[in-house]
Design an enzyme around this catalytic site. Structure first.
Site, PDB file in Angstrom:
ATOM      1  N   ASP A 179       0.835  -1.195   0.000  1.00 43.12           N
ATOM      2  CA  ASP A 179       0.000   0.000   0.000  1.00 43.12           C
ATOM      3  C   ASP A 179       0.874   1.251   0.000  1.00 43.12           C
ATOM      4  OD1 ASP A 179      -2.347   1.809   0.828  1.00 43.12           O
ATOM      5  OD2 ASP A 179      -3.275  -0.158   0.903  1.00 43.12           O
ATOM      6  N   ASP A 195      -2.981   3.269  18.115  1.00 48.12           N
ATOM      7  CA  ASP A 195      -3.785   2.053  18.189  1.00 48.12           C
ATOM      8  C   ASP A 195      -3.119   0.861  17.526  1.00 48.12           C
ATOM      9  OD1 ASP A 195      -5.967   0.845  19.265  1.00 48.12           O
ATOM     10  OD2 ASP A 195      -7.461   1.915  18.075  1.00 48.12           O
ATOM     11  N   ASP A 211      14.332   1.348   0.514  1.00 48.72           N
ATOM     12  CA  ASP A 211      14.940   1.251   1.842  1.00 48.72           C
ATOM     13  C   ASP A 211      13.973   0.492   2.748  1.00 48.72           C
ATOM     14  OD1 ASP A 211      12.947   3.038   2.778  1.00 48.72           O
ATOM     15  OD2 ASP A 211      14.239   4.783   2.531  1.00 48.72           O
ATOM     16  N   THR A 213      12.240   1.610   5.448  1.00 43.13           N
ATOM     17  CA  THR A 213      11.383   2.475   6.273  1.00 43.13           C
ATOM     18  C   THR A 213      10.153   2.892   5.470  1.00 43.13           C
ATOM     19  OG1 THR A 213      12.722   4.394   5.617  1.00 43.13           O
ATOM     20  CG2 THR A 213      13.256   3.340   7.726  1.00 43.13           C
ATOM     21  N   HIS A 220      -3.747   6.012   3.744  1.00 47.15           N
ATOM     22  CA  HIS A 220      -4.502   4.888   3.198  1.00 47.15           C
ATOM     23  C   HIS A 220      -4.003   3.560   3.762  1.00 47.15           C
ATOM     24  CE1 HIS A 220      -5.634   1.895   0.081  1.00 47.15           C
ATOM     25  NE2 HIS A 220      -6.683   2.673  -0.126  1.00 47.15           N
ATOM     26  N   ALA A 332      -7.408  -7.631  -9.353  1.00 42.84           N
ATOM     27  CA  ALA A 332      -8.661  -8.295  -9.005  1.00 42.84           C
ATOM     28  C   ALA A 332      -9.230  -9.092 -10.170  1.00 42.84           C
ATOM     29  CB  ALA A 332      -9.680  -7.260  -8.521  1.00 42.84           C
ATOM     30  N   SER A 412     -11.195  -0.590  -1.344  1.00 45.41           N
ATOM     31  CA  SER A 412      -9.970  -0.657  -0.541  1.00 45.41           C
ATOM     32  C   SER A 412     -10.277  -0.978   0.904  1.00 45.41           C
ATOM     33  CB  SER A 412      -9.220   0.675  -0.588  1.00 45.41           C
ATOM     34  OG  SER A 412      -8.370   0.756  -1.687  1.00 45.41           O
TER      35      SER A 412
END
Length: 474
Positions: A179, A195, A211, A213, A220, A332, A412
């Protein structure tokens, strides 16, 4: 922060394809400097104000449907360079490379080359299995904004009774989130979403920056991850379906901030194919694909088949053009021919197809995706899918460490419900991705015409029935 501030409708049509054109991209030396800039920002350096203006400028650019100057090719002999060099000489190929984690080659042409025509010429050559442009992926959601009582989606699919059977899986179950990144890291100006505190992170990687990170500059990816596994029972915010799983954050979508900072890579289909293989090679058992592109790209299908062969189940968003023709959305659209991959449509509170959700013959299953334009359950807020993520308004201004609970809508948002159920099911011992797909389909709640239909596939997921149906006695 007030509830009014936190809970506001954020309707944004984020279906633009990919990144800016090559003419807007920095030359190699500047890209290298930009990589340093990302590290400076990770270390806490102030974000240059010039980048704010650049972000706004890039956001307004018309984005291409395919990456300029790139053709993906696979030959019968394994894409050996001498063969490809001979085949591509007349096209003026500048370079041929085979990325790691890939079974295809990338032929680089001039930035203004007609890649569609070049791919067609190559595809017609003897010994070429496929040749295709490299389309730019896009996210499949339309966002909005707080606590479990507002998570009608979990209540409607009976998650309380499902949790009686499987209380959230465990950290041995690794779910890859391919994502826009994920708010998992406390470093520099970035913070882990509160959370998600305590979540196990496995093999994170940023394919846009190359990288380790994969921070989220959009929101999103963090929202999607929340539906799958936001920490639950911690007296904070909202719940997640499989709330004890481990996450593998893989950034494959580049946003305006990545562009403005000069990210060396763009979120193309080939990058997605490489990331899917990476996920499978690094132990992911479930792969969430809340993204899509509008062309058939064989390397992506091959990568999904590779992942399934290695024991990973994949869920992919069916697309958000249901009110505008329901055009094909990949990956999909591969679902009917690939067991172990499910195409996920979205439903509203009443389990009707959400107005935006694609209606097509590749839709196999449906899950709550929300409708922020309605308040059917009369809780005072639009009926979107609620999870914690970075504040989208502040993110647009270059602040990535402020969080809130926001209602988003889209396929999504439906897709991580299926990924979360798959993680629970695999945790119960159903480890074959094809068996996972069969179970989710077989025990779904049929809400349309009897049998499969183009709006909701085999029906809306039924977590408790699925878990119980596989021999669980509770």
């Amino acid at each position: 922060m007030s509830v009014t501030r936190l809970v506001r409708v954020l309707i944004a049509a984020l279906v633009a394809l990919g990144v800016a054109t090559w003419s807007a991209r920095a030359p190699h030396a500047q890209v290298a400097a930009s990589s340093t800039l990302k590290q400076q920002i990770l270390s806490g350096a102030a974000l240059p104000q010039t980048l704010v203006a650049e972000r706004i400028r890039l956001a307004a650019l018309s984005r291409p449907r395919v990456a300029p100057g790139r053709v993906l090719v696979k030959t019968i002999d394994g894409a050996a360079s001498p063969t490809l060099q001979a085949l591509t000489a007349h096209l003026g190929a500048r370079s041929i490379s085979q990325p790691s984690n890939a079974d295809f080659s990338v032929v680089t042409l001039a930035p203004d080359a007609d890649v569609v025509a070049a791919a067609a010429q190559l595809a017609a050559q003897p010994g070429v299995l496929y040749a295709t442009p490299d389309p730019v992926a896009f996210l499949t959601y339309v966002p909005n904004d707080p606590d479990y009582r507002y998570q009608w989606n979990f209540q409607r699919i009976g998650m309380e009774r499902a949790w009686d059977i499987n209380p959230g899986a465990n950290a041995e179950m690794v779910v890859a989130i391919l994502d826009s990144g994920m708010a998992y890291l406390d470093q520099g100006p970035y913070r882990q979403a509160p959370d998600l505190a305590g979540a196990t992170i496995v093999a994170p990687h940023d394919f846009i920056w190359d990288d380790d990170t994969p921070v989220d500059l959009d929101g999103h990816g963090t929202h999607v991850a929340g539906t799958i596994g936001e920490r639950t029972g911690n007296h904070v915010g909202t719940a997640g379906m499989a709330f004890n799983v481990a996450f593998m954050p893989l950034k494959v979508i580049d946003g305006p901030w990545d562009q403005a900072m000069g990210a060396p890579n763009e979120g193309t289909a080939s990058l997605l194919a490489i990331a899917i293989r990476y996920a499978a090679d690094h132990g992911a058992k479930v792969i969430n694909l809340s993204l899509g592109f509008d062309q058939d790209v064989p390397p992506v299908k091959d990568a999904i088949l590779y992942a399934i062969d290695k024991g990973a189940f994949a869920a992919a968003a069916a697309g958000n053009s249901g009110d505008a023709g329901s055009g094909l959305v990949y990956p999909a659209a591969y679902a009917p021919s690939v067991r172990g991959l499910m195409a996920v449509g979205a439903v509203d509170v009443n389990f009707n197809r959400a107005y935006y959700s694609n209606s097509n013959d590749y839709v196999e299953i449906a899950a709550p995706g929300g409708d922020i334009t309605a308040d059917v359950n009369q809780d005072g807020y639009g009926d979107g899918i609620l999870q914690q993520t970075i504040d989208p308004d502040l993110a647009r201004e270059g602040t990535f460490d402020q969080f809130g609970y926001f209602f988003f809508q889209g396929t999504s948002m439906a897709t991580p419900h299926v990924a979360g159920l798959a993680a629970l099911l695999m945790n119960q011992g159903v480890t074959d991705p094809k068996a996972v797909e069969w179970a989710i389909e077989h025990f779904a709640t049929d809400v349309g015409a009897p049998g499969r239909d183009n709006d909701t596939g085999f029906g809306v997921i039924n977590p408790r029935n699925t878990l119980r149906g596989l021999g669980v006695s509770r």
